[in-house]
Design a protein around this motif. Structure first.
Motif, PDB file in Angstrom:
ATOM      1  N   ALA A   1     -22.505  53.901  26.049  1.00  0.00           N
ATOM      2  CA  ALA A   1     -22.792  54.188  24.636  1.00  0.00           C
ATOM      3  C   ALA A   1     -21.521  54.168  23.789  1.00  0.00           C
ATOM      4  O   ALA A   1     -21.465  54.768  22.718  1.00  0.00           O
ATOM      5  N   SER A   2     -20.479  53.457  24.251  1.00  0.00           N
ATOM      6  CA  SER A   2     -19.220  53.362  23.498  1.00  0.00           C
ATOM      7  C   SER A   2     -19.459  52.768  22.110  1.00  0.00           C
ATOM      8  O   SER A   2     -20.368  51.958  21.921  1.00  0.00           O
ATOM      9  N   THR A   3     -18.556  53.124  21.184  1.00  0.00           N
ATOM     10  CA  THR A   3     -18.602  52.590  19.823  1.00  0.00           C
ATOM     11  C   THR A   3     -18.810  51.079  19.815  1.00  0.00           C
ATOM     12  O   THR A   3     -18.016  50.339  20.414  1.00  0.00           O
ATOM     13  N   LEU A   4     -19.873  50.660  19.174  1.00  0.00           N
ATOM     14  CA  LEU A   4     -20.219  49.240  18.979  1.00  0.00           C
ATOM     15  C   LEU A   4     -20.554  48.499  20.270  1.00  0.00           C
ATOM     16  O   LEU A   4     -20.866  47.317  20.232  1.00  0.00           O
ATOM     17  N   LYS A   5     -20.525  49.210  21.416  1.00  0.00           N
ATOM     18  CA  LYS A   5     -20.973  48.548  22.645  1.00  0.00           C
ATOM     19  C   LYS A   5     -22.470  48.752  22.824  1.00  0.00           C
ATOM     20  O   LYS A   5     -23.063  48.277  23.781  1.00  0.00           O
ATOM     21  N   GLU A   6     -23.071  49.551  21.965  1.00  0.00           N
ATOM     22  CA  GLU A   6     -24.529  49.582  21.884  1.00  0.00           C
ATOM     23  C   GLU A   6     -24.857  49.439  20.393  1.00  0.00           C
ATOM     24  O   GLU A   6     -24.054  49.826  19.536  1.00  0.00           O
ATOM     25  N   PRO A   7     -26.007  48.857  20.068  1.00  0.00           N
ATOM     26  CA  PRO A   7     -26.237  48.411  18.693  1.00  0.00           C
ATOM     27  C   PRO A   7     -26.800  49.434  17.702  1.00  0.00           C
ATOM     28  O   PRO A   7     -26.980  49.090  16.536  1.00  0.00           O
ATOM     29  N   TYR A   8     -27.076  50.685  18.130  1.00  0.00           N
ATOM     30  CA  TYR A   8     -27.863  51.541  17.240  1.00  0.00           C
ATOM     31  C   TYR A   8     -27.108  52.687  16.581  1.00  0.00           C
ATOM     32  O   TYR A   8     -27.577  53.277  15.624  1.00  0.00           O
ATOM     33  N   ARG A   9     -25.915  53.011  17.089  1.00  0.00           N
ATOM     34  CA  ARG A   9     -25.105  54.037  16.442  1.00  0.00           C
ATOM     35  C   ARG A   9     -24.829  53.620  14.984  1.00  0.00           C
ATOM     36  O   ARG A   9     -24.922  54.416  14.055  1.00  0.00           O
ATOM     37  N   ILE A  10     -24.523  52.359  14.815  1.00  0.00           N
ATOM     38  CA  ILE A  10     -24.219  51.846  13.470  1.00  0.00           C
ATOM     39  C   ILE A  10     -25.423  52.001  12.530  1.00  0.00           C
ATOM     40  O   ILE A  10     -25.262  52.231  11.326  1.00  0.00           O
ATOM     41  N   GLU A  11     -26.631  51.910  13.099  1.00  0.00           N
ATOM     42  CA  GLU A  11     -27.833  52.045  12.268  1.00  0.00           C
ATOM     43  C   GLU A  11     -27.941  53.462  11.707  1.00  0.00           C
ATOM     44  O   GLU A  11     -28.366  53.664  10.576  1.00  0.00           O
TER      45      GLU A  11
ATOM     46  N   ARG B   1     -35.120  46.143  25.040  1.00  0.00           N
ATOM     47  CA  ARG B   1     -34.541  46.728  26.263  1.00  0.00           C
ATOM     48  C   ARG B   1     -33.112  47.164  25.946  1.00  0.00           C
ATOM     49  O   ARG B   1     -32.524  46.679  24.965  1.00  0.00           O
ATOM     50  N   PRO B   2     -32.544  48.074  26.740  1.00  0.00           N
ATOM     51  CA  PRO B   2     -31.180  48.543  26.443  1.00  0.00           C
ATOM     52  C   PRO B   2     -30.212  47.362  26.442  1.00  0.00           C
ATOM     53  O   PRO B   2     -30.271  46.519  27.337  1.00  0.00           O
ATOM     54  N   GLN B   3     -29.358  47.293  25.432  1.00  0.00           N
ATOM     55  CA  GLN B   3     -28.415  46.177  25.315  1.00  0.00           C
ATOM     56  C   GLN B   3     -27.024  46.714  25.027  1.00  0.00           C
ATOM     57  O   GLN B   3     -26.867  47.749  24.376  1.00  0.00           O
ATOM     58  N   ASN B   4     -26.033  45.966  25.477  1.00  0.00           N
ATOM     59  CA  ASN B   4     -24.650  46.287  25.123  1.00  0.00           C
ATOM     60  C   ASN B   4     -24.087  45.127  24.314  1.00  0.00           C
ATOM     61  O   ASN B   4     -24.641  44.809  23.270  1.00  0.00           O
ATOM     62  N   LEU B   5     -23.024  44.488  24.798  1.00  0.00           N
ATOM     63  CA  LEU B   5     -22.414  43.423  23.993  1.00  0.00           C
ATOM     64  C   LEU B   5     -23.134  42.092  24.188  1.00  0.00           C
ATOM     65  O   LEU B   5     -23.899  41.912  25.139  1.00  0.00           O
ATOM     66  N   CYS B   6     -22.853  41.143  23.305  1.00  0.00           N
ATOM     67  CA  CYS B   6     -23.424  39.793  23.394  1.00  0.00           C
ATOM     68  C   CYS B   6     -23.038  39.170  24.741  1.00  0.00           C
ATOM     69  O   CYS B   6     -21.855  39.152  25.092  1.00  0.00           O
ATOM     70  N   VAL B   7     -24.038  38.660  25.449  1.00  0.00           N
ATOM     71  CA  VAL B   7     -23.733  38.077  26.757  1.00  0.00           C
ATOM     72  C   VAL B   7     -22.992  36.752  26.613  1.00  0.00           C
ATOM     73  O   VAL B   7     -22.310  36.302  27.530  1.00  0.00           O
ATOM     74  N   THR B   8     -23.087  36.128  25.437  1.00  0.00           N
ATOM     75  CA  THR B   8     -22.409  34.842  25.242  1.00  0.00           C
ATOM     76  C   THR B   8     -20.930  35.029  24.921  1.00  0.00           C
ATOM     77  O   THR B   8     -20.074  34.363  25.501  1.00  0.00           O
TER      78      THR B   8
ATOM     79  N   CYS C   1     -21.224  35.343  17.102  1.00  0.00           N
ATOM     80  CA  CYS C   1     -21.730  33.980  17.348  1.00  0.00           C
ATOM     81  C   CYS C   1     -23.165  33.791  16.883  1.00  0.00           C
ATOM     82  O   CYS C   1     -23.680  32.676  16.906  1.00  0.00           O
ATOM     83  N   GLY C   2     -23.828  34.893  16.468  1.00  0.00           N
ATOM     84  CA  GLY C   2     -25.179  34.761  15.924  1.00  0.00           C
ATOM     85  C   GLY C   2     -26.272  34.647  16.972  1.00  0.00           C
ATOM     86  O   GLY C   2     -27.455  34.545  16.621  1.00  0.00           O
ATOM     87  N   ALA C   3     -25.923  34.694  18.262  1.00  0.00           N
ATOM     88  CA  ALA C   3     -26.954  34.591  19.307  1.00  0.00           C
ATOM     89  C   ALA C   3     -27.969  35.727  19.158  1.00  0.00           C
ATOM     90  O   ALA C   3     -27.608  36.856  18.809  1.00  0.00           O
ATOM     91  N   VAL C   4     -29.242  35.393  19.401  1.00  0.00           N
ATOM     92  CA  VAL C   4     -30.320  36.382  19.259  1.00  0.00           C
ATOM     93  C   VAL C   4     -30.569  37.059  20.605  1.00  0.00           C
ATOM     94  O   VAL C   4     -30.568  36.409  21.652  1.00  0.00           O
ATOM     95  N   HIS C   5     -30.748  38.399  20.560  1.00  0.00           N
ATOM     96  CA  HIS C   5     -30.977  39.164  21.781  1.00  0.00           C
ATOM     97  C   HIS C   5     -32.219  40.034  21.607  1.00  0.00           C
ATOM     98  O   HIS C   5     -32.532  40.481  20.500  1.00  0.00           O
ATOM     99  N   ASP C   6     -32.870  40.308  22.726  1.00  0.00           N
ATOM    100  CA  ASP C   6     -34.090  41.115  22.751  1.00  0.00           C
ATOM    101  C   ASP C   6     -33.768  42.569  22.383  1.00  0.00           C
ATOM    102  O   ASP C   6     -32.889  43.187  22.992  1.00  0.00           O
TER     103      ASP C   6
END
Ligand SMILES: Cc1ncc(COP(=O)(O)O)c(C=O)c1O
Ligand SMILES: [Zn+2]
Length: 405
Positions: free
Chosen positions: A206-216, A22-29, A14-19
């Motif tokens: 830390a599941s696949t794609l449930k946190e944003p940095y493994r892909i990096e 801080r630790p983040q998982n999936l898009c809250v929207t 959806c393109g929503a921007v997140h901080d």
């Protein structure tokens, strides 16, 4: 000079921007994976490909395009810059003389999962995470356990009981809290989800794609391929696809390099390779669907790609569409035969997932989808040594005084 030019996180759907601080998982929207975004204009003025040539041969050479802000937060075992090897004899055999193999068998923990773990663990620790949990098909859990140990994090890992056995030993050796489930990675995911939900923020998912940095971390395979080819890209890249993080990551990396002006021309056609026993992406691709549906009775010896419903399926299918790529399934018999042919002709003992990608290259050449003069890169995502059962051995045992004459 910033070590990282990470600017924010953006929802992949959806393109929503997140901080990003801080630790983040999936898009809250909308509940979709978040992707790291960088200030690429700042990277362009701070860095050129020539600067990179002077840096150490590991994935941290690309630190401006990685999310870790403080070099002291980097947890490394020396991962990255794996060889990009010509496969001349085998390539000749299957009609692809310009075939190359990016060999991820030569990396700490013996699989490309080390890349995602190095970056994911480093960033999690930098953001204050102390304890993490994840479902895995084996290699990722092993890598996150070992890198977690080095970073001083504790981990709970849940994997199917028939995941490659060595990976559970890697978890136990590193002091991880390990559980085996008599089911699939999706069952392990449910168990981890409940643990995280009940932990009231104490356990990071830390599941696949449930946190944003493994892909990096995984995207560095794409940057390395471009750098190793002199800032050019091949015609085709084949990738054994389970959760699809590597494929999405390579696509993301090549996009970022194009925006930096470091590469140009049409993107490599990306190929998602799956096993016939678990091919949700191939089925969705063939039906022209934007998402996959869960695959019933998922089963393959290429255990890392036994993922019945990848969370990032829509991103995988988008990457295939944007690069004029395709999706191909091979049988276990085909990939096991290919594993031996690659070893016999090239001396490379690849993992069954990598062997699937070689089998797919053969098929796509035979169908004409890949041309004889095209430059093709196959990702061998791990060491064959992690899967001793792929080659049955029936060697005669000799008495000590035997003679073979
Ligand atoms: C050796 C190997 N190859 C490929 C994969 C699939 O990786 P991805 O989640 O990036 O599709 C895995 C995942 O477990 C793996 O262990
Ligand atoms: Zn969203």
């Amino acid at each position: 000079m910033s070590f990282s030019h990470l600017s924010h996180l953006e929802c992949g759907r959806c393109g929503a921007v997140h901080d990003s601080e801080r630790p983040q998982n999936l898009c809250v929207t909308c509940g979709s994976p978040l992707l790291a975004r960088y200030d690429l204009a700042a990277v362009r003025s701070a860095l050129s490909p020539d600067d990179l040539a002077r840096r150490s041969p590991d994935l941290w050479r690309y630190h401006e395009l990685l999310p870790v802000r403080d070099p002291r937060a980097v947890t490394t075992l020396g991962e990255g810059m794996t060889p990009l090897l010509p496969m001349a004899r085998y390539g000749e055999r299957i009609g692809l003389p310009r075939l190359l193999m990016k060999d991820e068998g030569l990396i700490p923990t013996g699989s490309f999962k080390a890349r995602g773990a190095a970056v994911g663990v480093s960033r999690a620790a930098e953001l204050g995470v102390k304890r993490l949990a994840m479902p895995t098909n084996g290699n990722a859990g092993a890598a996150w356990s070992l890198y977690g140990a080095r970073a001083g994090l504790t981990a709970t890992i849940v994997m199917p009981v028939d995941a490659p056995e060595i990976t559970r030993r890697e978890c136990v050796a590193s002091g991880t809290d390990l559980y085996l489930v008599d089911g699939l990675i999706s069952d392990a995911g449910r168990i981890v989800g409940e643990l995280v939900a009940a932990s009231d923020g104490a356990v990071f998912d830390a599941s696949t794609l449930k946190e944003p940095y493994r892909i990096e971390g995984k995207k560095t395979m794409g940057i390395e391929i471009a750098e190793q080819l002199g800032w050019r890209t091949p015609d085709v890249i084949l990738y054994p696809t389970g959760g699809g993080v590597g494929l999405i990551g390579i696509h993301k990396a090549l996009d970022e390099l194009r925006q930096l002006g470091w590469i140009s021309g049409p993107p490599p056609r990306l190929v998602a390779v799956q096993a016939e026993g678990c091919a949700p992406i191939v089925r969705a691709f063939e039906r022209g669907e934007r998402e996959s549906r869960p695959w019933d009775g998922a089963r393959t010896v290429a255990f890392g790609i036994n993922v019945p419903k990848p969370l990032g399926d829509f991103l995988i299918l988008q990457a295939l569409a944007e690069t004029s790529g395709t999706a191909v399934a091979v049988t276990d018999a085909e990939l096991l035969a290919e594993l031996r042919e690659v070893a016999a002709l090239e001396g490379a003992f690849v993992c069954p997932e990598g062997a699937a990608a070689f089998a797919a290259a053969r098929k796509l050449r035979a169908s004409g989808w890949i041309g004889a003069d095209e430059q093709v890169v196959v990702l061998n995502t791990g060491a064959g040594l992690k899967y001793p059962g792929t080659v049955p051995v029936d060697a005669p045992v000799l008495p000590v005084d035997a003679h073979l004459t």
